[in-house]
Design an enzyme around this catalytic site. Structure first.
Site, PDB file in Angstrom:
ATOM      1  CD  GLU A 230       5.818   1.285  -8.252  1.00 25.69           C
ATOM      2  OE1 GLU A 230       5.339   1.840  -7.249  1.00 25.69           O
ATOM      3  OE2 GLU A 230       5.117   0.674  -9.087  1.00 25.69           O
TER       4      GLU A 230
ATOM      5  CG  HIS B 176       2.532  -3.106  -7.003  1.00 23.36           C
ATOM      6  ND1 HIS B 176       2.318  -2.144  -6.048  1.00 23.36           N
ATOM      7  CD2 HIS B 176       3.192  -2.496  -8.020  1.00 23.36           C
ATOM      8  CE1 HIS B 176       2.854  -0.992  -6.464  1.00 23.36           C
ATOM      9  NE2 HIS B 176       3.395  -1.194  -7.658  1.00 23.36           N
TER      10      HIS B 176
ATOM     11  CG  ASN C 149      -3.496  -6.676  -2.364  1.00 24.01           C
ATOM     12  OD1 ASN C 149      -2.370  -7.041  -2.616  1.00 24.01           O
ATOM     13  ND2 ASN C 149      -3.814  -5.416  -2.136  1.00 24.01           N
TER      14      ASN C 149
ATOM     15  CE  LYS D 191       0.781  -6.648  -3.909  1.00 25.29           C
ATOM     16  NZ  LYS D 191       0.049  -5.876  -2.862  1.00 25.29           N
TER      17      LYS D 191
ATOM     18  CE1 TYR E 216       3.698  -1.998  -2.070  1.00 29.14           C
ATOM     19  CE2 TYR E 216       4.977  -3.994  -1.740  1.00 29.14           C
ATOM     20  CZ  TYR E 216       3.918  -3.335  -2.338  1.00 29.14           C
ATOM     21  OH  TYR E 216       3.076  -4.000  -3.208  1.00 29.14           O
TER      22      TYR E 216
HETATM   23  P1  ATP Z   1      -0.267  -1.839  -4.337  1.00 30.90           P
HETATM   24  O1  ATP Z   1       0.618  -0.639  -4.039  1.00 30.90           O
HETATM   25  O2  ATP Z   1       0.318  -3.142  -3.847  1.00 30.90           O
HETATM   26  O3  ATP Z   1      -0.692  -1.894  -5.766  1.00 30.90           O
HETATM   27  P2  ATP Z   1      -2.551  -0.390  -3.448  1.00 30.90           P
HETATM   28  O4  ATP Z   1      -1.934   0.748  -4.176  1.00 30.90           O
HETATM   29  O5  ATP Z   1      -3.926  -0.801  -3.853  1.00 30.90           O
HETATM   30  O6  ATP Z   1      -1.632  -1.677  -3.528  1.00 30.90           O
HETATM   31  P3  ATP Z   1      -1.486   0.681  -1.016  1.00 30.90           P
HETATM   32  O7  ATP Z   1      -2.233   1.622  -0.153  1.00 30.90           O
HETATM   33  O8  ATP Z   1      -0.381   1.214  -1.881  1.00 30.90           O
HETATM   34  O9  ATP Z   1      -2.556  -0.110  -1.894  1.00 30.90           O
HETATM   35  O10 ATP Z   1      -0.918  -0.468  -0.074  1.00 30.90           O
HETATM   36  C1  ATP Z   1       0.165  -1.291  -0.498  1.00 30.90           C
HETATM   37  C2  ATP Z   1      -0.088  -2.713  -0.069  1.00 30.90           C
HETATM   38  O11 ATP Z   1      -0.039  -2.783   1.345  1.00 30.90           O
HETATM   39  C3  ATP Z   1      -1.474  -3.273  -0.427  1.00 30.90           C
HETATM   40  O12 ATP Z   1      -1.560  -3.757  -1.725  1.00 30.90           O
HETATM   41  C4  ATP Z   1      -1.611  -4.380   0.585  1.00 30.90           C
HETATM   42  O13 ATP Z   1      -0.879  -5.531   0.175  1.00 30.90           O
HETATM   43  C5  ATP Z   1      -0.943  -3.780   1.804  1.00 30.90           C
HETATM   44  N1  ATP Z   1      -1.951  -3.152   2.681  1.00 30.90           N
HETATM   45  C6  ATP Z   1      -2.599  -1.983   2.467  1.00 30.90           C
HETATM   46  N2  ATP Z   1      -3.450  -1.710   3.463  1.00 30.90           N
HETATM   47  C7  ATP Z   1      -3.311  -2.737   4.338  1.00 30.90           C
HETATM   48  C8  ATP Z   1      -3.907  -3.044   5.599  1.00 30.90           C
HETATM   49  N3  ATP Z   1      -4.812  -2.247   6.153  1.00 30.90           N
HETATM   50  N4  ATP Z   1      -3.524  -4.184   6.222  1.00 30.90           N
HETATM   51  C9  ATP Z   1      -2.596  -5.004   5.674  1.00 30.90           C
HETATM   52  N5  ATP Z   1      -1.991  -4.761   4.490  1.00 30.90           N
HETATM   53  C10 ATP Z   1      -2.341  -3.659   3.836  1.00 30.90           C
HETATM   54 MG    MG Z   2       0.054   1.375  -3.902  1.00 34.93          MG
END
Ligand code: ATP
Ligand code: MG
Length: 139
Positions: free
Chosen positions: A128, A117, A114, A11, A51
């Site tokens: 994806e 992804h 974070n 990211k 997303y």
């Molecule tokens: P990713 O899909 O990016 O691998 P993930 O599967 O661990 O991450 P998801 O629940 O799919 O988590 O959320 C997608 C992304 O949205 C997260 O990686 C983060 O960047 C963002 N995100 C999730 N929760 C929050 C939050 N509470 N506040 C801000 N951003 C968030």
């Molecule tokens: Mg996710």
């Protein structure tokens, strides 16, 4: 072999912090092969489409703006049990809850920024990977 690929993005926060190399190193050391990769910048619309499952979540606007704010590295990775093993390698979404030695514990700045992804299912890994790469770009 079904189920042996996952999709990842490095990211914008991790690219900006010059952590592409260290993250790819951790990926390879954990036994993943890179089968497709590109360095690119998403538009706001493309990040929103990627997303779209989070459309109703309160952080959707922040997430799509953040993901289109700077370049990323997109890649398809292969390994037995790729989806689950990669989720283990990246750690919890919130880096303060991620285990020691995970990519997010090591490199993530916050729950939004974070570092990486990782796909959450075999089906989404395929969707994806196809969003970013044609079959001609996967080896
Ligand atoms: P990713 O899909 O990016 O691998 P993930 O599967 O661990 O991450 P998801 O629940 O799919 O988590 O959320 C997608 C992304 O949205 C997260 O990686 C983060 O960047 C963002 N995100 C999730 N929760 C929050 C939050 N509470 N506040 C801000 N951003 C968030
Ligand atoms: Mg996710």
């Amino acid at each position: 072999m079904a189920g042996n690929i996952t999709f990842t993005m490095i990211k914008p926060d991790a690219v900006e912090a010059n952590n592409i190399g260290p993250i790819l190193n951790m990926i390879n050391k954990a036994g993943f092969k890179i089968v497709a990769m590109k360095y690119m910048k998403l538009s706001g619309a493309q990040a929103g489409q990627f997303y779209a499952v989070h459309k109703e979540r309160p952080f959707y606007g922040e997430l799509t703006e953040y993901m289109s704010n700077g370049p990323i590295v997109a890649a398809v990775l292969s390994k037995d049990n790729a989806v689950a093993d990669y989720r283990k390698l990246i750690g919890a979404t919130d880096p303060s809850k991620a285990e020691e030695g995970t990519i997010r514990k090591t490199f993530a700045k916050s729950i939004a920024a974070n570092a990486v992804h990782g796909s959450d299912s075999d089906e989404n890994a395929e969707i994806e990977a196809n969003f970013f790469f044609s079959q001609l770009e996967r080896f």
